[in-house]
Design an enzyme around this catalytic site. Sequence first.
Site, PDB file in Angstrom:
ATOM      1  N   GLU A 199     -22.938  31.943  -5.432  1.00  0.00           N
ATOM      2  CA  GLU A 199     -24.290  32.758  -5.652  1.00  0.00           C
ATOM      3  C   GLU A 199     -24.020  33.683  -7.068  1.00  0.00           C
ATOM      4  O   GLU A 199     -24.445  34.792  -6.950  1.00  0.00           O
ATOM      5  CB  GLU A 199     -24.692  33.589  -4.424  1.00  0.00           C
ATOM      6  CG  GLU A 199     -25.089  32.692  -3.224  1.00  0.00           C
ATOM      7  CD  GLU A 199     -25.955  33.327  -2.242  1.00  0.00           C
ATOM      8  OE1 GLU A 199     -26.087  34.693  -2.332  1.00  0.00           O
ATOM      9  OE2 GLU A 199     -26.396  32.553  -1.198  1.00  0.00           O
ATOM     10  N   GLU A 322     -24.558  26.622   2.214  1.00  0.00           N
ATOM     11  CA  GLU A 322     -24.942  27.623   3.348  1.00  0.00           C
ATOM     12  C   GLU A 322     -26.645  27.124   3.656  1.00  0.00           C
ATOM     13  O   GLU A 322     -27.327  26.863   2.649  1.00  0.00           O
ATOM     14  CB  GLU A 322     -25.026  29.042   2.402  1.00  0.00           C
ATOM     15  CG  GLU A 322     -23.817  29.484   2.235  1.00  0.00           C
ATOM     16  CD  GLU A 322     -23.551  30.929   1.791  1.00  0.00           C
ATOM     17  OE1 GLU A 322     -24.580  31.783   2.048  1.00  0.00           O
ATOM     18  OE2 GLU A 322     -22.689  31.359   1.085  1.00  0.00           O
TER      19      GLU A 322
HETATM   20  O1  AHR Z   1     -23.775  34.018   4.794  1.00  0.00           O
HETATM   21  C1  AHR Z   1     -24.341  35.274   4.339  1.00  0.00           C
HETATM   22  C2  AHR Z   1     -24.490  35.314   2.875  1.00  0.00           C
HETATM   23  O2  AHR Z   1     -25.510  34.753   2.584  1.00  0.00           O
HETATM   24  C3  AHR Z   1     -23.421  34.759   1.929  1.00  0.00           C
HETATM   25  O3  AHR Z   1     -22.469  35.719   1.720  1.00  0.00           O
HETATM   26  C4  AHR Z   1     -24.113  34.697   0.755  1.00  0.00           C
HETATM   27  O4  AHR Z   1     -23.541  33.697  -0.005  1.00  0.00           O
HETATM   28  C5  AHR Z   1     -25.599  34.644   0.853  1.00  0.00           C
HETATM   29  O5  AHR Z   1     -26.392  35.223   0.283  1.00  0.00           O
END
Ligand code: AHR
Length: 518
Positions: A199, A322
């Site tokens: 991110e 994710e």
């Molecule tokens: O999964 C939780 C968080 O969500 C992670 O650390 C981040 O990459 C995303 O914003």
Amino acid sequence: MKTRKSILMTIMAVLFCLAMGSSQSSNTRIKIETKEDAPIISKHIYGHFAEHLGRCIYGGLYVGEDSAIPNTNGVRNDIIDALIDLKIPNLRWPGGCFADTYHWKDGVGPKENRPEMVNRWWGGVIEDNSFGTHDFLNLCEVLDAEPYLAANVGSSTVQEFTEYVEYVLHKGGSPMADYRQQNGREKPWDVKIWGVGNEMWGCGGNMTPEYYANIYRQYATFMTDWNNSDGIYRVASGASEDDYHWTEVLMRDIPKSLIEGVALHSYSVIDWDDKGPSVDFTEDHYFKTMKKALRMDELITKHVAIMDKYDPEKKIDLIVDEWGGWYNVEEGTNPGFLYQQNTMRDAMIAGTTLNIFNNHSDRVKMANLAQTVNVLQAVILTDEEKMLLTPTYHVMKMYNVHHDSKLLPVSFDSPMYTYGDDELAALSVSASQDQKGKVHISLTNIDPSNDLQVNIPISDLDVKKFTAQILASKNLQDHNEFDEPNKITPEEFKDFKVKKGTLEITIPAFSVIVFEGQ
Ligand code: AHR
């Protein structure tokens, strides 16, 4: 207040249902094709993600060698068994946002000498670094899962990063390989997949895509597999949801020789400021969550269209590292720990999302559910010595029959799940054929009130007999609890028949079914 347009739409929907004799009795035909050139559904689509966040690692997976809870090198045996049973293909670690704060040297060497650190993103708790790279990579070996190391770019240096690669992959006779051997590991580990930051548009450094593309090029240039694994696989930190500009810039500015995968993150969250409860949700919450979950199809389609423009040969993969449902934390728990229960709603997210990934398996080669234990849409929850498997765990396990199987493309006109003046496709399907010739069809009906009648012509599939499993429960809000851990588990499903070369099925409201044909 309902608008005149929405009242009219509701009347029309009612008239339509009356004319059809109700949506339950309409019969949906699903066409399944067998195509020589169809893609293989990579098992890595079924990957997981364990971050130093809340009780995912500490107090979840890792209880420490001295714990009374049975463990192997500090990792709970019951969790190890459950993950082996699930056949997890890969595990992403150590973050997430945590990754860009993590200095790997703090997590190697004698545990008593490791410095403490503050987990700045997740609750500001102090960590003792007792679970580090050796612990993680050894665990992956026990699980027979490929490690996916998300390495620090945001607060690191090229030197720290490349020394990490050397430490993990170099066979011996280099400064970092010597250091690894001093720390008790003779052979290198077989780590192919590396994330180059996480991110980067946010917690990884608030970078612009143009700036990150340059930083990425710099870091990726110095990454080598040291002739250890079968080539290094570098994943660029990708877009959030519909940030198509991010993907466009990375695809445009990073030479193909420096990149193997580009990531995408998308959570099924209703509203970042008002996420709603994980258990006591209303149908309104449910509908909005599913709308977000189903949007994954549109996101992938549009990001892939950009990738196709720059990479028509599909050399670079899309990695959804994710995904999952994100709700308010359970009452009384640390807001920074992201602990939430997991209900039949989560089973619906998992069933539909995995079908979407399967159906895009020509470009989506890996994905990671957030997260493995006690965080967000977890497959496992723990409370001290107790452990339970969530509905999401069961869906992931039912679907693992698709691992490395050939996609059988499906087409159908989905019946609609109508709520207020909005609607969503109620039916989600994917199918594959494994190396032994067995056919698997996974179906999810997200409509909370209506069963669906479907029929699938099967004469082209060379199948003599079907068996099936279903995950269903009485209420959408149902979930497994520590004193009732098996309330929701898969059961044999029998409400189908094969008639004149057609498989006829009644899919109960909010259920997930997986057929096996041989
Ligand atoms: O999964 C939780 C968080 O969500 C992670 O650390 C981040 O990459 C995303 O914003």
